[in-house]
Design a protein around this motif. Structure first.
Motif, mmCIF file in Angstrom:
data_model
loop_
_atom_site.group_PDB
_atom_site.id
_atom_site.type_symbol
_atom_site.label_atom_id
_atom_site.label_comp_id
_atom_site.label_asym_id
_atom_site.label_seq_id
_atom_site.Cartn_x
_atom_site.Cartn_y
_atom_site.Cartn_z
ATOM 1 N N TYR A 353 0.860 -1.180 0.000
ATOM 2 C CA TYR A 353 0.000 0.000 0.000
ATOM 3 C C TYR A 353 0.897 1.230 0.000
ATOM 4 C CZ TYR A 353 -3.434 3.477 1.563
ATOM 5 O OH TYR A 353 -4.223 4.595 1.677
ATOM 6 N N TRP A 354 0.831 1.993 -1.094
ATOM 7 C CA TRP A 354 1.675 3.177 -1.229
ATOM 8 C C TRP A 354 0.815 4.431 -1.233
ATOM 9 C CZ3 TRP A 354 2.942 -0.592 -5.355
ATOM 10 C CH2 TRP A 354 3.975 -1.444 -4.965
ATOM 11 N N ARG A 355 1.168 5.350 -0.342
ATOM 12 C CA ARG A 355 0.534 6.669 -0.247
ATOM 13 C C ARG A 355 1.608 7.721 -0.528
ATOM 14 N NH1 ARG A 355 -4.080 6.444 3.823
ATOM 15 N NH2 ARG A 355 -3.448 8.484 4.602
ATOM 16 N N PHE A 356 1.252 8.711 -1.306
ATOM 17 C CA PHE A 356 2.243 9.709 -1.703
ATOM 18 C C PHE A 356 1.974 11.005 -0.945
ATOM 19 C CE2 PHE A 356 1.508 6.839 -5.365
ATOM 20 C CZ PHE A 356 2.704 6.146 -5.267
ATOM 21 N N GLU A 357 2.482 11.029 0.274
ATOM 22 C CA GLU A 357 2.254 12.142 1.179
ATOM 23 C C GLU A 357 3.566 12.891 1.402
ATOM 24 O OE1 GLU A 357 -1.146 10.531 4.149
ATOM 25 O OE2 GLU A 357 0.709 9.361 4.150
ATOM 26 N N GLY A 358 3.520 14.180 1.244
ATOM 27 C CA GLY A 358 4.715 14.982 1.444
ATOM 28 C C GLY A 358 4.605 16.296 0.715
ATOM 29 N N SER A 359 5.713 16.972 0.569
ATOM 30 C CA SER A 359 5.747 18.243 -0.140
ATOM 31 C C SER A 359 7.062 18.340 -0.910
ATOM 32 C CB SER A 359 5.625 19.418 0.832
ATOM 33 O OG SER A 359 6.695 19.393 1.771
ATOM 34 N N GLY A 360 7.080 19.236 -1.882
ATOM 35 C CA GLY A 360 8.294 19.407 -2.671
ATOM 36 C C GLY A 360 8.442 18.334 -3.722
ATOM 37 N N SER A 361 9.682 18.011 -4.061
ATOM 38 C CA SER A 361 9.960 17.061 -5.123
ATOM 39 C C SER A 361 10.722 15.854 -4.597
ATOM 40 C CB SER A 361 10.765 17.736 -6.240
ATOM 41 O OG SER A 361 11.992 18.223 -5.737
ATOM 42 N N LEU A 362 10.789 14.818 -5.445
ATOM 43 C CA LEU A 362 11.491 13.586 -5.102
ATOM 44 C C LEU A 362 12.598 13.346 -6.128
ATOM 45 C CD1 LEU A 362 8.621 11.103 -4.165
ATOM 46 C CD2 LEU A 362 10.428 11.876 -2.652
ATOM 47 N N THR A 364 16.163 11.368 -7.597
ATOM 48 C CA THR A 364 16.606 9.978 -7.731
ATOM 49 C C THR A 364 17.180 9.472 -6.410
ATOM 50 O OG1 THR A 364 17.117 10.357 -10.057
ATOM 51 C CG2 THR A 364 18.135 8.444 -9.012
ATOM 52 N N GLY A 365 16.745 8.271 -6.043
ATOM 53 C CA GLY A 365 17.230 7.653 -4.815
ATOM 54 C C GLY A 365 16.315 7.833 -3.622
ATOM 55 N N ARG A 366 15.406 8.813 -3.664
ATOM 56 C CA ARG A 366 14.458 9.002 -2.563
ATOM 57 C C ARG A 366 13.496 7.819 -2.498
ATOM 58 N NH1 ARG A 366 13.018 14.189 -0.974
ATOM 59 N NH2 ARG A 366 11.437 13.125 0.295
ATOM 60 N N GLN A 367 12.973 7.560 -1.318
ATOM 61 C CA GLN A 367 12.143 6.379 -1.106
ATOM 62 C C GLN A 367 10.733 6.741 -0.658
ATOM 63 O OE1 GLN A 367 14.203 3.784 1.645
ATOM 64 N NE2 GLN A 367 15.635 3.061 0.073
ATOM 65 N N ILE A 368 9.795 5.846 -1.008
ATOM 66 C CA ILE A 368 8.411 5.896 -0.529
ATOM 67 C C ILE A 368 8.178 4.603 0.245
ATOM 68 C CG2 ILE A 368 5.972 5.902 -1.176
ATOM 69 C CD1 ILE A 368 7.230 8.549 -1.765
ATOM 70 N N ASP A 369 7.815 4.724 1.506
ATOM 71 C CA ASP A 369 7.613 3.535 2.336
ATOM 72 C C ASP A 369 6.318 2.816 1.965
ATOM 73 O OD1 ASP A 369 9.943 3.984 3.743
ATOM 74 O OD2 ASP A 369 8.945 5.193 5.278
ATOM 75 N N ASP A 370 6.294 1.537 2.245
ATOM 76 C CA ASP A 370 5.115 0.708 2.052
ATOM 77 C C ASP A 370 4.277 0.786 3.318
ATOM 78 O OD1 ASP A 370 3.223 -1.249 1.636
ATOM 79 O OD2 ASP A 370 4.643 -2.921 1.632
ATOM 80 N N ALA A 371 3.085 1.410 3.223
ATOM 81 C CA ALA A 371 2.241 1.617 4.401
ATOM 82 C C ALA A 371 1.644 0.320 4.926
ATOM 83 C CB ALA A 371 1.124 2.601 4.073
ATOM 84 N N SER A 372 1.780 -0.788 4.180
ATOM 85 C CA SER A 372 1.267 -2.067 4.687
ATOM 86 C C SER A 372 2.188 -2.658 5.738
ATOM 87 C CB SER A 372 1.116 -3.067 3.536
ATOM 88 O OG SER A 372 2.388 -3.569 3.120
ATOM 89 N N GLY A 373 3.425 -2.165 5.809
ATOM 90 C CA GLY A 373 4.400 -2.693 6.754
ATOM 91 C C GLY A 373 5.112 -3.928 6.269
ATOM 92 N N ARG A 374 4.934 -4.310 5.011
ATOM 93 C CA ARG A 374 5.537 -5.528 4.492
ATOM 94 C C ARG A 374 6.875 -5.289 3.799
ATOM 95 N NH1 ARG A 374 2.504 -10.008 4.486
ATOM 96 N NH2 ARG A 374 3.607 -10.851 2.658
ATOM 97 N N GLY A 375 7.310 -4.042 3.753
ATOM 98 C CA GLY A 375 8.652 -3.776 3.261
ATOM 99 C C GLY A 375 8.791 -3.612 1.770
ATOM 100 N N ASN A 376 7.669 -3.330 1.080
ATOM 101 C CA ASN A 376 7.737 -3.130 -0.369
ATOM 102 C C ASN A 376 8.043 -1.663 -0.687
ATOM 103 O OD1 ASN A 376 6.928 -5.869 -1.363
ATOM 104 N ND2 ASN A 376 5.110 -5.378 -0.129
ATOM 105 N N THR A 377 9.222 -1.255 -0.304
ATOM 106 C CA THR A 377 9.635 0.135 -0.469
ATOM 107 C C THR A 377 9.823 0.484 -1.942
ATOM 108 O OG1 THR A 377 10.763 0.017 1.661
ATOM 109 C CG2 THR A 377 11.384 1.826 0.192
ATOM 110 N N LEU A 378 9.387 1.690 -2.307
ATOM 111 C CA LEU A 378 9.613 2.210 -3.651
ATOM 112 C C LEU A 378 10.782 3.185 -3.616
ATOM 113 C CD1 LEU A 378 5.941 3.043 -4.744
ATOM 114 C CD2 LEU A 378 7.351 1.174 -5.616
ATOM 115 N N VAL A 379 11.577 3.172 -4.685
ATOM 116 C CA VAL A 379 12.701 4.092 -4.786
ATOM 117 C C VAL A 379 12.624 4.826 -6.124
ATOM 118 C CG1 VAL A 379 14.238 2.339 -5.759
ATOM 119 C CG2 VAL A 379 15.211 4.311 -4.572
#
Length: 589
Positions: A353-362, A364-379
């Motif tokens: 489960y990915w939610r795109f919460e924040g401000s500004g820009s992302l 290369t290399g920045r990460q989006i955490d997996d809100a399910s807690g299962r570790g499916n991090t996006l980079v």
């Protein structure tokens, strides 16, 4: 259609919009009252009516003065409780004579007494000399109708023949520009100044001469082209223009410079029996449905019974007299739900489960955490010359109140990939799955936007062991065609070929929710909670590519394992569940 069609099989295809063709009034064999207008199915009452009266000139012709039909029309309009404005399209009278105009003015007194706002524009027959523009000076028309002011009139040009009005339509403020039949350079400058000063107001333009429809399809006249080029094309708040002058009635739809469709309508019935008997075009706006229902009535024919010619000619039910069209996105309701915490969306079976919460820009290399807690991090991956950017814009039912904007190209844009250790890379979903996402296309939707993906598996079907089909495409992808239509094209674990679900053509500049549900046998695509028609009946199970541990990409599409397209648009929450969800369980539920 075969269920094995892939993205490159229909590159030459697409949907072409067709404007409504002009048609003659329907001839009814038996006496009947004028066709009842379409009734909007609105639940909250955010509905209002704009009434448009085209050329009445044959009712006021020299010594032949017959105000009765126009009087009946005005009386009828005064009974419409949600009537917001009345606009006459010009050629009120035949010869521009003072006695004609005096007779034609009296029916308008009904509106004035009821304090119903209205406008009247000059047509060529309203003027002693039609070979003049809006700088012609005083005329009986101007002397009479310029005095019929209302508090809704916010401006009038120096010559007096062009005016601007605002009116309230079910709580939304609209601008209406009532323009002379021949605009001068000064008139254009004035009209542009009004549009620019009221750029935030949805705008309607009424003008006597703009389109004709002799061949069945609306065509801009020379004056209509002047109005389009100078006042409509570059002002995106103008969504509707209505004119008379020509007959038969017709319709034209053209895109402005922003790519938004503008409705251009011709309404005129003077060629019919009794000079059209003051027929009135009703535009019923339903702001909740995002639709305008158009109908045409002749109140006069119900006042004293029908004669034979009235029965034949004044039953106005042709497709150019009764139709509907969509409101522009800015006028559609946007009732935002309160954001919901991520924990409320992590239901049994949630894999990511990915939610795109924040401000500004992302970058290369920045990460989006997996809100399910299962570790499916996006980079963040890709060239990233144009980085991803957080946006507060989102679907009104989206759990998170923000999204991620993708605006680069293959050579400049960024996208997201699951990290190598993400468990979802090895998920085969043999027991079923539900992929959900919120998204919005850019405006305009161009070829650069087509054939990218909201989410796709970063491995080709060929690399996943398939030999049939266009095997350089991803093993699984939720893509957008050039339509733009949604496409869920996957290579299941039980087949050696692809299976494809197709959505319908979607509108730009609005948010959508898509859910693709597989129950271990069949796959169904839903758009905003509604099943689409082109869902395949092929039994399919699981998703190929898990044995290689292939990552998942958000906002990118690969070909032969290489980046082919990055998404252009906005993406909101994405949730993947390892079971089939019912529509009530979707994130929009």
């Amino acid at each position: 259609m075969s269920t094995t069609l892939s993205r490159r099989s229909i590159l030459a295809g697409g949907l072409a919009g067709a404007g409504a063709a002009a048609a003659a009034p329907m001839l009814l064999s038996q006496p009947a009252r004028a066709a009842a207008p379409a009734t909007p199915a609105s639940g909250s009452g955010r509905v209002f009516t704009l009434a448009v009266i085209p050329d009445t000139q044959y009712l006021f012709d020299g010594e032949s003065l017959h105000p009765e039909p126009l009087t009946e029309t005005m009386k009828h309009l005064a009974t419409i409780k949600d009537l917001a404005f009345v606009a006459h399209l010009g050629e009120v009278v035949q010869n521009g004579l003072a006695q004609e105009i005096a007779a034609a003015k009296k029916p308008f007194d009904t509106l004035a007494k009821k304090k119903i706002p209205f406008s009247v524009v000059a047509g060529n027959h309203d003027l002693p000399n039609s070979n003049t523009d809006d700088q012609r000076g005083p005329t009986p028309f101007l002397d009479t109708f310029a005095q019929l002011t209302s508090r809704q009139r916010i401006a009038r040009d120096a010559g007096g023949y062009n005016s601007a009005y605002t009116f309230d339509g079910a709580g939304t403020r609209f601008l209406l520009l009532a323009l002379d039949w021949r605009l001068s350079a000064a008139g254009i400058v004035w009209a542009r100044s009004v549009l620019e000063a009221n750029a935030q107001l949805p705008t309607i333009i009424t003008v006597h001469d703009a389109i004709s429809a002799d061949s069945g399809t609306g065509v801009l006249s020379s004056h209509g082209k002047l109005v389009w080029d100078n006042l409509i094309k570059d002002h995106k708040q103008v969504f509707l223009s209505i004119n008379g002058h020509f007959w038969p009635s017709g319709r034209l739809i053209q895109n402005n410079v922003s790519g938004q469709p503008v409705e251009l309508h011709l309404a005129n019935y003077q060629q019919l029996y009794y000079g059209g008997a003051a027929a009135v075009r009703l535009y019923r706006f339903d702001l909740d449905r995002g639709v305008v229902d158009v109908s045409t009535e002749v109140p006069h024919i119900g006042a004293g019974g029908l004669n034979e010619l009235e029965s034949e000619e004044l039953q106005l039910t042709a497709e150019t007299d009764r139709f509907s069209f969509a409101l522009p996105p800015a006028l559609k309701p946007h009732v935002q739900r309160e954001p919901r915490p991520a924990s409320a969306l992590v239901i049994p079976g949630t894999e990511a489960y990915w939610r795109f919460e924040g401000s500004g820009s992302l970058a290369t290399g920045r990460q989006i955490d997996d809100a399910s807690g299962r570790g499916n991090t996006l980079v963040v991956a890709g060239p990233s010359t144009v980085p991803l950017a957080f946006a507060k814009d989102c679907h009104p039912a989206q759990p998170a109140g923000s999204s991620l904007e993708f605006s680069g190209t293959k050579d400049t844009g960024a996208y997201l990939l699951t990290v190598d250790t993400a468990p979802i890379n090895k998920a085969a979903f043999e027991s079923g799955y539900t992929f959900e996402a919120f998204f919005k296309f850019p405006e305009p939707f161009t070829g650069d936007s087509a054939w990218s993906a909201i989410i796709s598996r970063w491995i080709s079907a060929k690399a996943a062991g398939r030999v049939n089909g266009e095997v350089e495409e991803p093993a699984a992808t939720l893509s957008i065609s050039g339509g733009p239509e949604l496409q869920w094209c996957v290579y299941p674990t039980n087949l050696d070929r692809s299976v494809t679900n197709w959505g319908h053509e979607l509108r730009t500049s609005r948010w959508w929710h898509v859910a693709v549900v597989n129950d271990g046998r069949l796959t169904t695509m839903y758009v905003d909670g509604c099943a689409v028609v082109r869902n395949p009946s092929t039994v399919n199970r699981g998703l190929a590519g898990s044995q290689s541990g292939a990552p998942w990409a958000v906002g990118a599409y690969s070909w032969a394992g290489q980046l082919d397209k990055t998404w252009i648009g906005t993406i909101g929450d994405i949730r993947i569940v390892s079971r089939a969800l019912a529509p009530r369980e979707f994130m929009i539920g």
